[in-house]
Scaffold this motif. Structure first.
Motif, PDB file in Angstrom:
ATOM      1  N   ALA A   1     -13.569-122.084  77.522  1.00 18.11           N
ATOM      2  CA  ALA A   1     -13.063-120.764  77.909  1.00 18.11           C
ATOM      3  C   ALA A   1     -14.075-120.037  78.783  1.00 18.11           C
ATOM      4  O   ALA A   1     -15.266-119.978  78.471  1.00 18.11           O
ATOM      5  CB  ALA A   1     -12.763-119.933  76.667  1.00 18.11           C
ATOM      6  N   LEU A   2     -13.579-119.482  79.886  1.00 14.46           N
ATOM      7  CA  LEU A   2     -14.408-118.748  80.829  1.00 14.46           C
ATOM      8  C   LEU A   2     -13.750-117.414  81.121  1.00 14.46           C
ATOM      9  O   LEU A   2     -12.612-117.357  81.587  1.00 14.46           O
ATOM     10  CB  LEU A   2     -14.568-119.559  82.126  1.00 14.46           C
ATOM     11  N   LEU A   3     -14.461-116.325  80.843  1.00 16.85           N
ATOM     12  CA  LEU A   3     -13.963-114.965  81.047  1.00 16.85           C
ATOM     13  C   LEU A   3     -14.586-114.382  82.300  1.00 16.85           C
ATOM     14  O   LEU A   3     -15.810-114.336  82.426  1.00 16.85           O
ATOM     15  CB  LEU A   3     -14.323-114.105  79.831  1.00 16.85           C
ATOM     16  N   LEU A   4     -13.749-113.939  83.240  1.00 15.98           N
ATOM     17  CA  LEU A   4     -14.213-113.315  84.476  1.00 15.98           C
ATOM     18  C   LEU A   4     -14.011-111.811  84.377  1.00 15.98           C
ATOM     19  O   LEU A   4     -12.888-111.349  84.158  1.00 15.98           O
ATOM     20  CB  LEU A   4     -13.433-113.857  85.677  1.00 15.98           C
ATOM     21  N   ILE A   5     -15.096-111.030  84.536  1.00 18.15           N
ATOM     22  CA  ILE A   5     -15.014-109.573  84.437  1.00 18.15           C
ATOM     23  C   ILE A   5     -15.333-108.971  85.805  1.00 18.15           C
ATOM     24  O   ILE A   5     -16.428-109.158  86.349  1.00 18.15           O
ATOM     25  CB  ILE A   5     -15.969-109.014  83.367  1.00 18.15           C
ATOM     26  N   HIS A   6     -14.377-108.230  86.335  1.00 19.84           N
ATOM     27  CA  HIS A   6     -14.468-107.694  87.700  1.00 19.84           C
ATOM     28  C   HIS A   6     -15.422-106.506  87.796  1.00 19.84           C
ATOM     29  O   HIS A   6     -15.928-105.982  86.797  1.00 19.84           O
ATOM     30  CB  HIS A   6     -13.079-107.305  88.205  1.00 19.84           C
ATOM     31  N   GLY A   7     -15.633-106.046  89.041  1.00 24.49           N
ATOM     32  CA  GLY A   7     -16.484-104.897  89.310  1.00 24.49           C
ATOM     33  C   GLY A   7     -15.722-103.577  89.236  1.00 24.49           C
ATOM     34  O   GLY A   7     -14.596-103.519  88.723  1.00 24.49           O
ATOM     35  N   SER A   8     -16.331-102.514  89.784  1.00 26.93           N
ATOM     36  CA  SER A   8     -15.789-101.164  89.597  1.00 26.93           C
ATOM     37  C   SER A   8     -15.412-100.459  90.893  1.00 26.93           C
ATOM     38  O   SER A   8     -15.343 -99.232  90.928  1.00 26.93           O
ATOM     39  CB  SER A   8     -16.808-100.298  88.848  1.00 26.93           C
ATOM     40  N   GLY A   9     -15.190-101.199  91.965  1.00 23.37           N
ATOM     41  CA  GLY A   9     -14.817-100.564  93.227  1.00 23.37           C
ATOM     42  C   GLY A   9     -13.440 -99.931  93.170  1.00 23.37           C
ATOM     43  O   GLY A   9     -12.608-100.293  92.333  1.00 23.37           O
ATOM     44  N   PRO A  10     -13.163 -98.978  94.056  1.00 24.22           N
ATOM     45  CA  PRO A  10     -11.848 -98.331  94.067  1.00 24.22           C
ATOM     46  C   PRO A  10     -10.735 -99.321  94.387  1.00 24.22           C
ATOM     47  O   PRO A  10     -10.856-100.132  95.298  1.00 24.22           O
ATOM     48  CB  PRO A  10     -11.975 -97.276  95.167  1.00 24.22           C
ATOM     49  N   GLY A  11      -9.676 -99.264  93.583  1.00 26.55           N
ATOM     50  CA  GLY A  11      -8.555-100.168  93.787  1.00 26.55           C
ATOM     51  C   GLY A  11      -8.810-101.586  93.329  1.00 26.55           C
ATOM     52  O   GLY A  11      -8.003-102.480  93.584  1.00 26.55           O
ATOM     53  N   VAL A  12      -9.915-101.810  92.620  1.00 31.71           N
ATOM     54  CA  VAL A  12     -10.258-103.172  92.213  1.00 31.71           C
ATOM     55  C   VAL A  12      -9.322-103.648  91.110  1.00 31.71           C
ATOM     56  O   VAL A  12      -8.742-102.858  90.360  1.00 31.71           O
ATOM     57  CB  VAL A  12     -11.723-103.247  91.731  1.00 31.71           C
ATOM     58  N   SER A  13      -9.177-104.952  91.031  1.00 33.32           N
ATOM     59  CA  SER A  13      -8.448-105.618  89.953  1.00 33.32           C
ATOM     60  C   SER A  13      -9.064-106.997  89.797  1.00 33.32           C
ATOM     61  O   SER A  13      -9.866-107.434  90.634  1.00 33.32           O
ATOM     62  CB  SER A  13      -6.963-105.750  90.300  1.00 33.32           C
ATOM     63  N   ALA A  14      -8.693-107.669  88.734  1.00 31.65           N
ATOM     64  CA  ALA A  14      -9.188-109.026  88.550  1.00 31.65           C
ATOM     65  C   ALA A  14      -8.795-109.910  89.728  1.00 31.65           C
ATOM     66  O   ALA A  14      -9.591-110.716  90.218  1.00 31.65           O
ATOM     67  CB  ALA A  14      -8.650-109.606  87.243  1.00 31.65           C
ATOM     68  N   TRP A  15      -7.555-109.755  90.212  1.00 27.15           N
ATOM     69  CA  TRP A  15      -7.089-110.596  91.318  1.00 27.15           C
ATOM     70  C   TRP A  15      -7.861-110.300  92.596  1.00 27.15           C
ATOM     71  O   TRP A  15      -8.254-111.223  93.320  1.00 27.15           O
ATOM     72  CB  TRP A  15      -5.595-110.399  91.535  1.00 27.15           C
ATOM     73  N   ALA A  16      -8.090-109.025  92.889  1.00 26.92           N
ATOM     74  CA  ALA A  16      -8.840-108.663  94.100  1.00 26.92           C
ATOM     75  C   ALA A  16     -10.236-109.265  94.066  1.00 26.92           C
ATOM     76  O   ALA A  16     -10.754-109.733  95.086  1.00 26.92           O
ATOM     77  CB  ALA A  16      -8.915-107.144  94.241  1.00 26.92           C
ATOM     78  N   ASN A  17     -10.862-109.255  92.886  1.00 26.50           N
ATOM     79  CA  ASN A  17     -12.225-109.763  92.753  1.00 26.50           C
ATOM     80  C   ASN A  17     -12.309-111.284  92.760  1.00 26.50           C
ATOM     81  O   ASN A  17     -13.213-111.869  93.356  1.00 26.50           O
ATOM     82  CB  ASN A  17     -12.813-109.268  91.447  1.00 26.50           C
ATOM     83  N   TRP A  18     -11.368-111.941  92.092  1.00 21.27           N
ATOM     84  CA  TRP A  18     -11.527-113.357  91.772  1.00 21.27           C
ATOM     85  C   TRP A  18     -10.505-114.271  92.422  1.00 21.27           C
ATOM     86  O   TRP A  18     -10.473-115.464  92.112  1.00 21.27           O
ATOM     87  CB  TRP A  18     -11.458-113.540  90.249  1.00 21.27           C
ATOM     88  N   ARG A  19      -9.671-113.766  93.329  1.00 20.26           N
ATOM     89  CA  ARG A  19      -8.565-114.567  93.862  1.00 20.26           C
ATOM     90  C   ARG A  19      -9.049-115.840  94.569  1.00 20.26           C
ATOM     91  O   ARG A  19      -8.364-116.865  94.529  1.00 20.26           O
ATOM     92  CB  ARG A  19      -7.702-113.728  94.823  1.00 20.26           C
ATOM     93  N   LEU A  20     -10.223-115.793  95.202  1.00 25.07           N
ATOM     94  CA  LEU A  20     -10.718-116.980  95.895  1.00 25.07           C
ATOM     95  C   LEU A  20     -11.377-117.974  94.944  1.00 25.07           C
ATOM     96  O   LEU A  20     -11.473-119.164  95.249  1.00 25.07           O
ATOM     97  CB  LEU A  20     -11.722-116.573  96.982  1.00 25.07           C
TER      98      LEU A  20
END
Length: 280
Positions: free
Chosen positions: A26-45
Protein backbone atom coordinates in the motif's frame (compact mmCIF):
# COMPACT_ATOMS: atom_id res chain seq x y z
CA UNK A 1 -15.54 4.84 -13.09
CA UNK A 2 -12.25 6.19 -14.39
CA UNK A 3 -9.11 6.76 -12.36
CA UNK A 4 -9.44 10.49 -12.99
CA UNK A 5 -12.97 10.63 -11.53
CA UNK A 6 -12.05 8.63 -8.44
CA UNK A 7 -14.51 7.33 -5.86
CA UNK A 8 -15.80 8.13 -2.39
CA UNK A 9 -15.54 6.59 1.06
CA UNK A 10 -16.93 7.69 4.41
CA UNK A 11 -14.06 8.51 6.76
CA UNK A 12 -15.56 9.10 10.20
CA UNK A 13 -18.35 11.19 8.74
CA UNK A 14 -16.21 12.97 6.11
CA UNK A 15 -17.16 11.99 2.55
CA UNK A 16 -13.68 11.54 1.14
CA UNK A 17 -12.80 11.52 -2.56
CA UNK A 18 -9.83 9.38 -3.58
CA UNK A 19 -8.16 7.51 -6.41
CA UNK A 20 -7.17 3.86 -6.09
CA UNK A 21 -5.24 1.65 -8.48
CA UNK A 22 -2.85 -1.28 -8.57
CA UNK A 23 -2.05 -4.02 -6.11
CA UNK A 24 0.73 -5.02 -3.76
CA UNK A 25 2.28 -2.89 -1.01
CA UNK A 26 0.00 0.00 0.00
CA UNK A 27 1.24 3.44 -1.02
CA UNK A 28 -0.50 6.63 0.13
CA UNK A 29 0.04 9.81 -1.90
CA UNK A 30 -0.65 13.08 -0.04
CA UNK A 31 -0.94 16.22 -2.18
CA UNK A 32 0.24 19.77 -1.54
CA UNK A 33 -1.68 22.91 -0.57
CA UNK A 34 -1.78 25.08 -3.70
CA UNK A 35 -5.02 26.80 -4.73
CA UNK A 36 -7.33 24.48 -6.61
CA UNK A 37 -5.13 21.49 -5.81
CA UNK A 38 -6.45 17.93 -5.70
CA UNK A 39 -4.91 14.51 -5.61
CA UNK A 40 -5.43 14.19 -9.37
CA UNK A 41 -3.84 17.57 -10.14
CA UNK A 42 -0.79 16.62 -8.07
CA UNK A 43 -0.34 12.98 -8.99
CA UNK A 44 -1.96 12.45 -12.42
CA UNK A 45 1.40 11.88 -14.15
CA UNK A 46 2.70 9.55 -11.43
CA UNK A 47 -0.37 7.41 -10.74
CA UNK A 48 -0.26 5.15 -13.83
CA UNK A 49 3.35 4.06 -13.29
CA UNK A 50 3.16 3.78 -9.49
CA UNK A 51 0.04 1.63 -9.77
CA UNK A 52 2.04 -0.90 -11.82
CA UNK A 53 4.19 -1.52 -8.73
CA UNK A 54 2.03 -0.73 -5.69
CA UNK A 55 -1.54 -0.54 -4.41
CA UNK A 56 -1.88 3.23 -4.64
CA UNK A 57 -4.30 5.45 -2.76
CA UNK A 58 -4.44 9.19 -3.52
CA UNK A 59 -7.07 10.99 -1.42
CA UNK A 60 -8.19 14.61 -1.46
CA UNK A 61 -7.34 15.79 2.06
CA UNK A 62 -10.29 17.30 3.96
CA UNK A 63 -10.96 20.82 2.65
CA UNK A 64 -9.33 20.13 -0.73
CA UNK A 65 -10.48 18.73 -4.06
CA UNK A 66 -13.78 16.85 -3.98
CA UNK A 67 -13.64 15.74 -0.35
CA UNK A 68 -16.17 17.31 2.00
CA UNK A 69 -15.66 20.72 3.54
CA UNK A 70 -17.57 20.16 6.79
CA UNK A 71 -19.42 23.16 8.17
CA UNK A 72 -17.62 24.67 11.13
CA UNK A 73 -14.41 22.68 10.68
CA UNK A 74 -11.23 24.33 11.92
CA UNK A 75 -8.53 23.50 9.38
CA UNK A 76 -5.25 22.67 11.10
CA UNK A 77 -2.42 20.17 10.98
CA UNK A 78 -4.32 18.13 13.57
CA UNK A 79 -7.44 18.01 11.38
CA UNK A 80 -5.43 16.99 8.30
CA UNK A 81 -3.29 14.37 10.06
CA UNK A 82 -6.30 12.87 11.81
CA UNK A 83 -8.14 12.67 8.48
CA UNK A 84 -5.26 10.73 6.92
CA UNK A 85 -4.94 8.42 9.94
CA UNK A 86 -8.67 7.75 9.78
CA UNK A 87 -8.44 7.22 6.01
CA UNK A 88 -5.74 4.56 6.43
CA UNK A 89 -7.79 2.76 9.07
CA UNK A 90 -11.00 3.04 7.04
CA UNK A 91 -9.51 1.48 3.90
CA UNK A 92 -8.29 -1.37 6.10
CA UNK A 93 -4.55 -1.18 5.43
CA UNK A 94 -2.43 -2.14 8.44
CA UNK A 95 0.59 -0.25 7.12
CA UNK A 96 1.26 2.12 4.24
CA UNK A 97 4.25 3.82 2.75
CA UNK A 98 3.67 7.52 2.16
CA UNK A 99 4.72 10.01 -0.50
CA UNK A 100 4.03 13.55 0.73
CA UNK A 101 4.33 16.62 -1.46
CA UNK A 102 5.14 19.92 0.31
CA UNK A 103 2.22 20.41 2.75
CA UNK A 104 1.56 16.69 2.27
CA UNK A 105 5.09 16.00 3.49
CA UNK A 106 4.34 17.84 6.73
CA UNK A 107 1.25 15.67 7.14
CA UNK A 108 3.39 12.57 6.51
CA UNK A 109 5.99 13.58 9.09
CA UNK A 110 3.40 14.36 11.72
CA UNK A 111 1.58 11.12 10.93
CA UNK A 112 4.66 8.91 11.25
CA UNK A 113 5.59 10.71 14.49
CA UNK A 114 2.13 10.13 16.01
CA UNK A 115 1.35 6.70 14.56
CA UNK A 116 4.61 4.97 13.59
CA UNK A 117 2.73 1.66 13.64
CA UNK A 118 0.80 2.65 10.50
CA UNK A 119 3.83 3.47 8.35
CA UNK A 120 6.47 1.48 6.47
CA UNK A 121 8.54 4.11 4.64
CA UNK A 122 8.26 7.82 3.94
CA UNK A 123 9.12 9.87 0.85
CA UNK A 124 9.05 13.65 1.18
CA UNK A 125 9.06 15.84 -1.92
CA UNK A 126 9.71 19.57 -1.56
CA UNK A 127 8.43 19.15 1.97
CA UNK A 128 7.97 21.39 4.96
CA UNK A 129 7.91 19.89 8.45
CA UNK A 130 10.76 21.48 10.40
CA UNK A 131 11.18 24.94 11.89
CA UNK A 132 11.76 27.26 8.92
CA UNK A 133 11.05 30.78 7.73
CA UNK A 134 8.22 31.19 5.26
CA UNK A 135 9.42 32.09 1.77
CA UNK A 136 7.96 34.82 -0.43
CA UNK A 137 6.87 32.03 -2.77
CA UNK A 138 4.88 30.12 -0.14
CA UNK A 139 3.38 33.34 1.20
CA UNK A 140 2.17 34.11 -2.33
CA UNK A 141 0.73 30.59 -2.76
CA UNK A 142 -1.21 30.71 0.51
CA UNK A 143 -2.32 34.30 -0.15
CA UNK A 144 -3.67 33.59 -3.66
CA UNK A 145 -6.75 35.50 -4.79
CA UNK A 146 -8.48 33.99 -7.85
CA UNK A 147 -7.66 35.38 -11.26
CA UNK A 148 -6.07 33.99 -14.41
CA UNK A 149 -3.08 36.34 -14.06
CA UNK A 150 -2.54 35.52 -10.39
CA UNK A 151 -2.57 31.82 -11.19
CA UNK A 152 -0.10 32.38 -14.02
CA UNK A 153 2.29 34.13 -11.62
CA UNK A 154 1.98 31.29 -9.12
CA UNK A 155 2.80 28.66 -11.71
CA UNK A 156 5.90 30.64 -12.61
CA UNK A 157 6.91 30.44 -8.94
CA UNK A 158 6.28 26.69 -8.85
CA UNK A 159 8.27 25.79 -11.95
CA UNK A 160 11.91 26.08 -12.97
CA UNK A 161 11.11 26.35 -16.69
CA UNK A 162 8.63 29.20 -16.38
CA UNK A 163 8.04 29.63 -20.11
CA UNK A 164 6.79 26.12 -20.79
CA UNK A 165 5.11 25.59 -17.42
CA UNK A 166 3.00 28.74 -17.45
CA UNK A 167 1.23 27.86 -20.70
CA UNK A 168 -2.32 29.10 -21.01
CA UNK A 169 -3.88 25.62 -20.96
CA UNK A 170 -2.32 24.67 -17.62
CA UNK A 171 -3.00 28.09 -16.13
CA UNK A 172 -6.63 27.96 -17.22
CA UNK A 173 -7.05 24.43 -15.84
CA UNK A 174 -5.66 25.35 -12.42
CA UNK A 175 -7.52 28.68 -12.35
CA UNK A 176 -10.86 27.03 -13.15
CA UNK A 177 -10.17 24.44 -10.46
CA UNK A 178 -9.48 27.18 -7.92
CA UNK A 179 -12.86 28.85 -8.49
CA UNK A 180 -15.10 25.78 -8.26
CA UNK A 181 -17.88 26.16 -5.74
CA UNK A 182 -16.53 26.14 -2.19
CA UNK A 183 -12.88 25.70 -3.20
CA UNK A 184 -11.56 29.20 -2.58
CA UNK A 185 -13.76 29.84 0.44
CA UNK A 186 -12.17 26.85 2.18
CA UNK A 187 -8.68 27.63 0.91
CA UNK A 188 -8.74 31.26 2.04
CA UNK A 189 -9.77 30.18 5.54
CA UNK A 190 -6.79 27.83 5.95
CA UNK A 191 -3.79 30.14 5.86
CA UNK A 192 -4.81 33.74 6.69
CA UNK A 193 -2.03 36.29 7.27
CA UNK A 194 0.31 36.42 9.08
CA UNK A 195 1.23 33.06 7.57
CA UNK A 196 4.43 32.14 9.40
CA UNK A 197 2.28 30.76 12.24
CA UNK A 198 0.72 28.16 9.94
CA UNK A 199 4.15 26.92 8.89
CA UNK A 200 5.25 26.81 12.54
CA UNK A 201 2.19 24.73 13.45
CA UNK A 202 3.16 22.06 10.92
CA UNK A 203 6.75 21.74 12.18
CA UNK A 204 8.14 18.96 14.31
CA UNK A 205 10.95 19.83 16.73
CA UNK A 206 14.50 18.70 16.02
CA UNK A 207 14.09 16.10 18.75
CA UNK A 208 10.87 14.78 17.26
CA UNK A 209 12.44 14.50 13.80
CA UNK A 210 15.46 12.70 15.29
CA UNK A 211 13.11 10.17 16.92
CA UNK A 212 11.72 8.96 13.56
CA UNK A 213 13.18 5.50 12.93
CA UNK A 214 11.58 4.78 9.55
CA UNK A 215 13.50 4.88 6.26
CA UNK A 216 12.95 8.32 4.74
CA UNK A 217 13.80 9.63 1.27
CA UNK A 218 13.77 13.38 0.74
CA UNK A 219 13.48 14.66 -2.85
CA UNK A 220 13.86 18.33 -3.67
CA UNK A 221 14.28 20.64 -6.65
CA UNK A 222 17.42 22.73 -6.29
CA UNK A 223 15.70 25.87 -7.58
CA UNK A 224 12.54 25.50 -5.47
CA UNK A 225 11.22 29.01 -4.72
CA UNK A 226 8.27 27.82 -2.61
CA UNK A 227 10.04 25.55 -0.12
CA UNK A 228 13.76 26.39 -0.27
CA UNK A 229 16.01 23.33 -0.11
CA UNK A 230 18.49 24.75 2.41
CA UNK A 231 15.76 25.64 4.92
CA UNK A 232 13.91 22.33 4.84
CA UNK A 233 15.01 19.05 3.26
CA UNK A 234 18.70 19.73 3.80
CA UNK A 235 18.13 20.18 7.55
CA UNK A 236 15.54 17.42 7.92
CA UNK A 237 17.89 14.93 6.24
CA UNK A 238 20.53 15.65 8.87
CA UNK A 239 18.11 15.02 11.75
CA UNK A 240 16.28 11.81 10.76
CA UNK A 241 18.67 8.90 11.40
CA UNK A 242 17.73 6.80 8.34
CA UNK A 243 17.26 9.61 5.81
CA UNK A 244 18.50 9.97 2.25
CA UNK A 245 18.39 13.19 0.21
CA UNK A 246 18.22 13.48 -3.58
CA UNK A 247 18.41 16.93 -5.17
CA UNK A 248 17.35 17.54 -8.77
CA UNK A 249 19.11 20.39 -10.58
CA UNK A 250 17.18 22.69 -12.94
CA UNK A 251 14.00 21.90 -11.02
CA UNK A 252 11.53 23.96 -9.00
CA UNK A 253 8.79 22.90 -6.61
CA UNK A 254 6.97 20.53 -9.00
CA UNK A 255 9.44 17.65 -9.06
CA UNK A 256 6.75 15.08 -9.91
CA UNK A 257 5.76 17.19 -12.95
CA UNK A 258 9.08 18.69 -14.04
CA UNK A 259 11.12 15.48 -13.52
CA UNK A 260 8.39 12.85 -13.71
CA UNK A 261 10.38 9.83 -14.87
CA UNK A 262 13.38 10.59 -12.69
CA UNK A 263 11.08 11.13 -9.70
CA UNK A 264 9.31 7.82 -10.32
CA UNK A 265 12.63 5.99 -10.56
CA UNK A 266 13.68 7.41 -7.19
CA UNK A 267 10.40 6.46 -5.53
CA UNK A 268 10.20 2.92 -6.92
CA UNK A 269 13.89 2.24 -6.31
CA UNK A 270 13.74 3.47 -2.71
CA UNK A 271 10.60 1.54 -1.81
CA UNK A 272 11.87 -1.68 -3.37
CA UNK A 273 15.31 -1.27 -1.81
CA UNK A 274 13.83 -0.70 1.62
CA UNK A 275 11.49 -3.65 1.10
CA UNK A 276 14.44 -5.89 0.22
CA UNK A 277 16.39 -4.73 3.28
CA UNK A 278 13.47 -5.68 5.56
CA UNK A 279 13.42 -9.26 4.26
CA UNK A 280 17.17 -9.95 4.51
Amino acid sequence: MTLENGKYIDVKGIRTHYHEAGQGEALLLIHGSGPGVSAWANWRLALPTLSEHFHVYAPDVVGFGYTDRPAGIKYSIDAWVNHMIDFIETIGEKKVSIVGNSFGGAIALNLVHRRPDLVNKVILMGSVGNKSTISKGLDAVWGYEPSFENMKELIKIFAYDQTSAANDDLVEMRYQSSIQEGFHEAFSSMFPAPRQRHLDAMALTDEELASIKHPVLLIHGREDQVIPLEETSWKIAQLIPDAELHVFPHCGHWVQIEKTQEFLAQVIGFLNQAKTAETV
